[in-house]
Design a protein around this motif. Sequence first.
Motif, mmCIF file in Angstrom:
data_model
loop_
_atom_site.group_PDB
_atom_site.id
_atom_site.type_symbol
_atom_site.label_atom_id
_atom_site.label_comp_id
_atom_site.label_asym_id
_atom_site.label_seq_id
_atom_site.Cartn_x
_atom_site.Cartn_y
_atom_site.Cartn_z
ATOM 1 N N LEU A 109 6.933 -0.484 1.111
ATOM 2 C CA LEU A 109 7.734 0.607 1.664
ATOM 3 C C LEU A 109 9.186 0.529 1.206
ATOM 4 O O LEU A 109 9.820 1.552 0.948
ATOM 5 C CB LEU A 109 7.659 0.582 3.194
ATOM 6 C CG LEU A 109 6.321 0.986 3.813
ATOM 7 C CD1 LEU A 109 6.351 0.791 5.317
ATOM 8 C CD2 LEU A 109 5.969 2.435 3.474
ATOM 9 N N VAL A 110 9.715 -0.687 1.120
ATOM 10 C CA VAL A 110 11.082 -0.864 0.622
ATOM 11 C C VAL A 110 11.176 -0.376 -0.826
ATOM 12 O O VAL A 110 12.125 0.318 -1.212
ATOM 13 C CB VAL A 110 11.527 -2.335 0.734
ATOM 14 C CG1 VAL A 110 12.855 -2.557 0.024
ATOM 15 C CG2 VAL A 110 11.626 -2.748 2.197
ATOM 16 N N LEU A 115 12.477 4.047 -4.936
ATOM 17 C CA LEU A 115 12.013 5.025 -5.923
ATOM 18 C C LEU A 115 12.348 6.454 -5.504
ATOM 19 O O LEU A 115 12.718 7.288 -6.335
ATOM 20 C CB LEU A 115 10.501 4.879 -6.129
ATOM 21 C CG LEU A 115 10.034 3.575 -6.779
ATOM 22 C CD1 LEU A 115 8.507 3.502 -6.797
ATOM 23 C CD2 LEU A 115 10.579 3.447 -8.204
ATOM 24 N N LEU A 116 12.208 6.742 -4.223
ATOM 25 C CA LEU A 116 12.532 8.085 -3.739
ATOM 26 C C LEU A 116 14.011 8.394 -3.949
ATOM 27 O O LEU A 116 14.367 9.501 -4.384
ATOM 28 C CB LEU A 116 12.171 8.206 -2.260
ATOM 29 C CG LEU A 116 10.676 8.187 -1.923
ATOM 30 C CD1 LEU A 116 10.465 8.164 -0.411
ATOM 31 C CD2 LEU A 116 9.957 9.370 -2.544
ATOM 32 N N GLY A 152 8.457 17.699 -8.196
ATOM 33 C CA GLY A 152 7.885 17.172 -9.428
ATOM 34 C C GLY A 152 8.653 15.973 -9.950
ATOM 35 O O GLY A 152 8.063 15.010 -10.463
ATOM 36 N N ARG A 153 9.982 15.998 -9.822
ATOM 37 C CA ARG A 153 10.800 14.847 -10.228
ATOM 38 C C ARG A 153 10.434 13.606 -9.429
ATOM 39 O O ARG A 153 10.317 12.497 -9.967
ATOM 40 C CB ARG A 153 12.278 15.165 -10.027
ATOM 41 C CG ARG A 153 12.903 16.031 -11.094
ATOM 42 C CD ARG A 153 14.348 16.362 -10.789
ATOM 43 N NE ARG A 153 15.163 15.194 -10.450
ATOM 44 C CZ ARG A 153 16.486 15.230 -10.310
ATOM 45 N NH1 ARG A 153 17.125 16.384 -10.478
ATOM 46 N NH2 ARG A 153 17.160 14.143 -10.024
ATOM 47 N N VAL A 154 10.252 13.798 -8.128
ATOM 48 C CA VAL A 154 9.901 12.672 -7.259
ATOM 49 C C VAL A 154 8.540 12.106 -7.644
ATOM 50 O O VAL A 154 8.368 10.878 -7.782
ATOM 51 C CB VAL A 154 9.898 13.112 -5.780
ATOM 52 C CG1 VAL A 154 9.303 12.024 -4.890
ATOM 53 C CG2 VAL A 154 11.307 13.449 -5.329
ATOM 54 N N LEU A 155 7.560 12.972 -7.846
ATOM 55 C CA LEU A 155 6.214 12.512 -8.198
ATOM 56 C C LEU A 155 6.206 11.789 -9.540
ATOM 57 O O LEU A 155 5.478 10.801 -9.715
ATOM 58 C CB LEU A 155 5.250 13.708 -8.237
ATOM 59 C CG LEU A 155 4.954 14.358 -6.877
ATOM 60 C CD1 LEU A 155 4.111 15.608 -7.062
ATOM 61 C CD2 LEU A 155 4.257 13.374 -5.950
ATOM 62 N N VAL A 162 5.304 -0.232 -10.729
ATOM 63 C CA VAL A 162 6.376 -1.145 -10.305
ATOM 64 C C VAL A 162 5.747 -2.420 -9.756
ATOM 65 O O VAL A 162 4.564 -2.457 -9.431
ATOM 66 C CB VAL A 162 7.266 -0.490 -9.224
ATOM 67 C CG1 VAL A 162 8.055 0.672 -9.803
ATOM 68 C CG2 VAL A 162 6.437 -0.047 -8.030
ATOM 69 N N SER A 163 6.562 -3.451 -9.668
ATOM 70 C CA SER A 163 6.076 -4.740 -9.178
ATOM 71 C C SER A 163 6.448 -4.908 -7.704
ATOM 72 O O SER A 163 7.595 -4.710 -7.318
ATOM 73 C CB SER A 163 6.694 -5.875 -10.000
ATOM 74 O OG SER A 163 6.305 -7.131 -9.481
#
Length: 205
Positions: A109-110, A115-116, A152-155, A162-163
């Motif tokens: 979640l962090v 990313l958001l 769309g940018r967010v998706l 990511v790790s």
Amino acid sequence: GVIGPDDRVNPASGWIIFASIPWILGWTYGLAMAANLRAQRTIEDMAQHDPLTGLPNRRLLADAMERMAERSSPGSGAPGQGFGVVALDVNGFKEINDHYGHAFGDAALVKLAELLLRGLRPEDKVIRLGGDEFVLLLHGVTDRADLEQLCGRVLKVLEMPVSVKGHVVRFSVSLGTSLCPDDSTDAERLLALADQRMYANKTGK
């Protein structure tokens, strides 16, 4: 052991000390007030932000949406102040917690919050409602084409692997949107519409 004339205290010293007492008390009071204000701000900040991700929480969301909706209402004198509301939910998050544990889920979640924020513009807001539910407030969105473009940018950002705690992760999410003032100028109605559309989008995923 005899006190001579040179050892006597200068009478002016007593007046200086006496005169400095109000200044010392005022300075001490000022320090105490400043510390108290800092403590109050810290408490208020904690009450309005999610402790896990550091994002604004539901309490701040309500205030922000009310202000934005007021600016977008007819007669507000602020044309072009429309905004988009995006309800976002992680697909399969319960299974992630069950399989990898809650510590991994929290770390995921962090990372998702990071990313958001990366996928949005500086003026936009990301709010965590709780669990794996988030809301995005997109400023200055005037039509659905703009709203879909920002989604769309967010998706696209979320598609990048990511790790997280040594595992390679790619997030799958469901989105639902509403637009102010087209759908409504009522904050609760806008949020409810976005939430309904998100769950409709989530069905079958």
